[in-house]
Design a protein around this motif. Structure first.
Motif, PDB file in Angstrom:
ATOM      1  N   ASN A  22      30.432  -1.351 -71.027  1.00 57.26           N
ATOM      2  CA  ASN A  22      30.673  -2.703 -71.136  1.00 57.26           C
ATOM      3  C   ASN A  22      29.447  -3.337 -70.967  1.00 57.26           C
ATOM      4  N   ASN A 195      33.243  -6.997 -68.390  1.00 52.85           N
ATOM      5  CA  ASN A 195      33.573  -5.549 -68.434  1.00 52.85           C
ATOM      6  C   ASN A 195      34.507  -4.989 -69.460  1.00 52.85           C
ATOM      7  N   GLY A 196      34.543  -5.719 -70.659  1.00 49.89           N
ATOM      8  CA  GLY A 196      35.387  -5.214 -72.359  1.00 49.89           C
ATOM      9  C   GLY A 196      36.124  -6.435 -72.879  1.00 49.89           C
ATOM     10  N   TRP A 209      41.363  -4.852 -68.041  1.00 52.71           N
ATOM     11  CA  TRP A 209      40.103  -4.075 -69.321  1.00 52.71           C
ATOM     12  C   TRP A 209      40.138  -3.168 -69.699  1.00 52.71           C
ATOM     13  N   SER A 210      40.284  -2.685 -67.993  1.00 52.55           N
ATOM     14  CA  SER A 210      39.394  -0.734 -68.187  1.00 52.55           C
ATOM     15  C   SER A 210      40.092  -0.071 -69.495  1.00 52.55           C
ATOM     16  N   ALA A 214      34.395   0.039 -74.397  1.00 50.82           N
ATOM     17  CA  ALA A 214      33.240  -0.658 -74.292  1.00 50.82           C
ATOM     18  C   ALA A 214      32.749  -0.101 -75.444  1.00 50.82           C
TER      19      ALA A 214
END
Length: 355
Positions: A22, A195-196, A209-210, A214
């Motif tokens: 990211n 974070n993305g 976000w995870s 990325a």
């Protein structure tokens, strides 16, 4: 025209395989690579050492390179940049972090009166090769003291370069180029995409976000030339000029609207790749500018003037600007403050009315 893909990316022979990163990881990797290559690179700022930075961008660097090369400073932005200017004049390459862009104002005198002018005042005997990193813009409900977008101030300062990445790949390559540059650079990092990327709901923050991939980023050394924009979406009907978070917003809106828009990520505001902008607008005949900062005296005003001066006889509609509002930054209403689908859609209707 310089549609920059491979031509503006200059990997070195020791470039390593890519991995998913990211933006925070890519920025950390850039500093790690440069500290490993050049013992004159110094990282400094509030909480950048043991703690690794409020956003963890400097995590692990102090343990790897020691407290003399990665160190915490007092809460004094003027002092941080003043020390960095002295380091640069001495021959080091400091990378000071200002914890939030909103805190940078006490350091303006050092940036404007010292860093920006050192090369000229000394007839080239001294330079200020400093790279001031700082997260900017909204996205964390930080309110008026943690969410500002002051890039327009720095584009007005002769002698300072202003860089704003929109992807992890660009963040690393541009940061390496900035660190190697012999002039002072303001490196603003859009924390909304730290974070993305966001999902398609641009009027509210994503909850996962995870879950979003990325970017692929080389783990070794490479750099992206400052002053080169990137055409991230080719098109024939409209030119959209954006940078930072707004690159992703514009791409999502144009895809959903089905407009054949050419989206240009400026990447660096100073130096500006006016050639790519001019070629695109002359091709499409229409131009929209989107940025998060306030409208009055925002960088979009300069872009609009440049397009008007260079492309007047090619324009088929007035230039449209979609920006933040001319108000203090709203804490609870920041997602209404962001340019999003509604306001960009309204501008699209105007600019494409007679297309």
């Amino acid at each position: 025209m310089s549609e920059t893909t491979e031509s503006s990316v200059m990997p070195a022979a020791d470039a390593e395989p890519s991995t998913r990163m990211n933006m925070i990881q890519a920025i950390n990797s850039a500093m790690d690579v440069m500290m490993g290559r050049d013992p004159d690179v110094i990282v400094m700022g509030e909480d950048v050492g043991y703690f690794g930075g409020v956003f963890r961008a400097t995590a692990g660097l102090q343990s790897k390179y020691g407290k003399t090369r990665v160190f915490d400073t007092p809460i004094s932005e003027c002092g941080i940049i003043g020390v960095a200017v002295g380091m640069g004049a001495y021959g080091l390459r400091p990378v000071p972090e200002i914890q939030f862009a909103d805190y940078i104002y006490p350091a303006l005198d050092q940036l404007v009166s010292e860093a920006a002018r050192l090369r000229y005042r000394s007839a080239g005997e001294f330079t200020a090769p400093i790279t001031v990193r700082s997260p900017f813009g909204g996205g964390i409900f930080g309110g008026q003291t943690h969410s500002q977008s002051p890039e327009g101030i720095f584009t007005h300062i002769s002698g300072v370069k202003t860089v704003i990445p929109s992807t992890p790949y660009d963040a690393k390559g541009l940061l390496i180029a900035a660190i190697e540059d012999n002039d002072p650079t303001i490196f603003f990092e859009p924390k909304r995409i730290y974070n993305g990327p966001f999902d398609g709901h641009w009027d509210k923050p994503t909850q996962n976000w995870s879950q979003h991939p990325a970017g692929e980023v080389p783990t070794g050394y490479y750099k992206i030339e400052l002053g080169k924009a990137k055409v991230v979406r080719p098109g024939e009907a409209l030119t959209v000029l954006v940078y930072g978070t707004m690159v992703h917003v514009a791409l999502a809106v144009m895809e959903e609207a089905g407009v054949d828009a050419e989206v240009i990520d400026l990447r660096t505001l100073v130096p500006l790749d006016i050639e790519t902008i001019e070629a695109s607008v002359k091709k499409t005949g229409r131009c929209m500018i989107v940025h998060e900062a306030t409208r009055t005296s925002g960088f979009g005003a300069e872009l609009s003037a440049l397009v008007q001066e260079r492309c007047f006889y090619h324009l088929e509609a007035p230039i449209e600007r979609v920006t933040g509002f001319d108000t203090p930054y709203p804490h609870s209403l920041e997602w209404a403050y962001f340019p999003g689908p509604v306001r960009i859609g309204e501008a699209l209707k105007k600019i494409m009315k007679d297309a």
